[in-house]
Design an enzyme around this catalytic site. Structure first.
Site, mmCIF file in Angstrom:
data_model
loop_
_atom_site.group_PDB
_atom_site.id
_atom_site.type_symbol
_atom_site.label_atom_id
_atom_site.label_comp_id
_atom_site.label_asym_id
_atom_site.label_seq_id
_atom_site.Cartn_x
_atom_site.Cartn_y
_atom_site.Cartn_z
ATOM 1 N N HIS A 137 0.855 -1.183 0.000
ATOM 2 C CA HIS A 137 0.000 0.000 0.000
ATOM 3 C C HIS A 137 0.895 1.237 0.000
ATOM 4 O O HIS A 137 1.972 1.245 0.607
ATOM 5 C CB HIS A 137 -0.891 -0.002 1.249
ATOM 6 C CG HIS A 137 -1.429 1.352 1.623
ATOM 7 N ND1 HIS A 137 -0.914 2.099 2.664
ATOM 8 C CD2 HIS A 137 -2.427 2.091 1.087
ATOM 9 C CE1 HIS A 137 -1.577 3.231 2.768
ATOM 10 N NE2 HIS A 137 -2.493 3.255 1.812
ATOM 11 N N ASN B 247 0.494 5.835 -0.436
ATOM 12 C CA ASN B 247 -0.313 7.025 -0.675
ATOM 13 C C ASN B 247 0.589 8.240 -0.523
ATOM 14 O O ASN B 247 1.254 8.402 0.510
ATOM 15 C CB ASN B 247 -1.473 7.087 0.329
ATOM 16 C CG ASN B 247 -2.308 8.352 0.192
ATOM 17 O OD1 ASN B 247 -1.843 9.446 0.497
ATOM 18 N ND2 ASN B 247 -3.531 8.202 -0.254
#
Length: 335
Positions: free
Chosen positions: A116, A118
């Site tokens: 993940h 971001n």
């Protein structure tokens, strides 16, 4: 800065999607969905999902968003309490811009970890006039690895890559950002962590940074240009920090027991996202939100068992994983 951010995340999205498609054992093509926000701006979602046992990815997505609009005074006040750089006392709405990239990879093989990341930029202007000035800005980012089975060489490689990037901009960054990431992914009701962490930073600009705290005075990027270069460096190493791990694990043999454990860990992933993740809660409450994008990181499948004892078996691979999830460790030297 906003146009530079848009140009970069657009190119990074294309690069990462291409790398993921190339790494797939079976043919894989990500869907493309361009969306708009009635209040201003929009984004592009690139997603893939498969229920096939031979698929490399059970679910993967790389999304970018470039939104703008106005913040009401109440929202500005709330944001000011969370971001010290936004020190604005106003009774009128102010324009804002937010741009970022968010990605998730949930492989099918239980030996391969989920990944993940971001990275985002936010700014607030003092008016809607052409000569408006930026009154608040910051960068934020997070990246982490969530394995079902622990391969220490993978954890070390992932963290060493991140540390190398951080050290190029200041040796004080990695230890603080790693600790911030560990703290962020703690699941209080389970008393365990979601995965083996990575790094996390927020509100990073030219002012005092809360996460860095007492070491903020040491060498680190401070101008918008330098911080943007740091963020780009982190974004650019995603493929090298994750794809080599994925390629090692994607075709390893597995069995039903391993799949069962993977789905139990995916259940923990869901619990964290829905119960603990503030970004998801904020996203779902935002006006004009694309709900599908906010929930893009959720796995396709998950499992819950009442009082499961899989990880309690002495010397098991699952128990080894749980030791790390209950007590995070350092994966690199000198940290």
């Amino acid at each position: 800065m906003r146009q530079r951010v848009i140009d970069y995340i657009t190119q990074l999205q294309n690069d990462i999607v291409s790398a993921l498609e190339d790494a797939s054992v079976s043919p894989c093509q990500f869907k493309r969905d361009a969306w708009s926000r009635p209040q201003g701006g929009g984004g592009i979602s690139r997603t893939y999902a498969s229920s096939r046992d031979d698929a490399t990815y059970e679910k993967a997505g790389v999304n970018i968003s470039m939104i703008h609009g106005t913040l009401p005074p109440a929202a500005i006040k709330q944001m000011s309490s969370e971001h010290s750089s936004l020190d604005v006392n106003t009774t009128t709405a102010l324009p804002f811009f937010a741009g970022g990239i968010s990605l998730i990879v949930h492989p099918r093989n239980p030996n391969a970890p989920s990944a993940h990341a971001n990275y985002r930029y936010f700014e607030v202007m003092d008016s809607t006039e052409k000569d408006a000035k930026v009154v608040g800005w910051w960068f934020g980012g997070i990246t982490d690895l969530t394995p079902s089975y622990l391969y220490e060489e993978d954890a070390k490689e992932f963290h060493e890559t991140l540390k190398a990037v951080c050290d190029a901009y200041g040796t004080a960054l990695y230890p603080k950002f790693k600790q911030s990431c560990d703290d962020h992914f703690f699941i209080p009701h389970r008393k365990e962590y979601r995965g083996i962490g990575g790094i996390r930073f927020d509100d990073l600009n030219d002012e005092m940074n809360t996460i860095l705290g007492s070491v903020d005075g040491e060498a680190r990027p401070r101008t918008a240009d330098d911080i943007f270069a740091f963020v780009r460096a982190l974004g650019d190493v995603f493929t090298s920090s994750y794809m080599s791990i994925l390629n090692r694990r994607k075709i390893m043999p597995s069995d039903e027991r391993m799949r069962r454990w993977q789905l139990l860990r995916r259940g923990r992933y869901v619990e964290f996202n829905l119960v603990c993740e503030r970004g998801i809660k904020f996203g779902l409450a935002a006006p004009g939100v694309n709900v599908e994008n906010v929930l893009m990181g959720m796995p396709e499948m998950a499992r819950w068992e009442y009082m499961s004892d899989m990880f309690e078996e002495s010397g098991s691979a699952e128990g080894k994983m749980m030791e790390v999830l209950r007590s995070p460790k350092s994966w690199v030297r000198d940290c």
